[in-house]
Motif scaffolding. Sequence first.
Motif, short mmCIF file in Angstrom:
data_model
loop_
_atom_site.label_atom_id
_atom_site.label_comp_id
_atom_site.label_asym_id
_atom_site.label_seq_id
_atom_site.Cartn_x
_atom_site.Cartn_y
_atom_site.Cartn_z
N GLU A 53 35.47 72.51 -36.13
CA GLU A 53 36.20 71.48 -35.42
C GLU A 53 35.44 70.17 -35.59
N THR A 54 36.17 69.08 -35.45
CA THR A 54 35.54 67.77 -35.55
C THR A 54 35.66 67.08 -34.20
N GLY A 81 34.19 63.62 -32.24
CA GLY A 81 33.45 62.37 -32.36
C GLY A 81 32.99 62.10 -33.78
N GLY A 82 33.78 62.53 -34.74
CA GLY A 82 33.44 62.33 -36.14
C GLY A 82 32.41 63.31 -36.69
N ARG A 83 31.98 64.25 -35.87
CA ARG A 83 30.99 65.25 -36.30
C ARG A 83 31.62 66.63 -36.35
N ARG A 84 31.32 67.34 -37.43
CA ARG A 84 31.82 68.71 -37.56
C ARG A 84 30.87 69.67 -36.86
#
Length: 112
Positions: free
Chosen positions: A65-66, A68-71
Motif C-alpha cells: 500500500e502507499t 503519504g507517498g511511501r510504499r
Amino acid sequence: MRPDLLKGHLDTLLLAVLEGGAQHGYAVIEALRTGSAGALDLPTGTVYPALHRLERAGLITSEWETVGGRRRRAYRLTAAGQAALGEQRAVWDQFSTAVTAVLTRQPWPAAT
C-alpha cells in the motif's frame, strides 16, 4: 524481558496483533510494545522474519500500500491464521494455568 522467554510464542503474539485488522510491520512492532507496556520491545530483525515465515505458512497475507507517498507492506490474518490463533490461545490458556498452579502451589486443575 529476556528474549528467550518469547521462544515459541512470537508467532502467536503476531497473529493476535493482526487479529484486529491489517497493519504494516512497524505498526505491528508498536502494537506489541504498547500492548505489553514496553515489555515486548522487539527489533525489526526479529519481527519481520517472523512475519515472512507466517506468510509462507499461509497464516497471514500481505499486500503493498502507499501512504503519504511511501510504499509499505500491510499484513492481515487469513482464515487459517485465525484458526491457528484460536488453537494457540487454547494451548496458552492450559499452559499458563498449569505453570501458575505450580508457581503458586495451587492444585491444578482448579477445583470447582
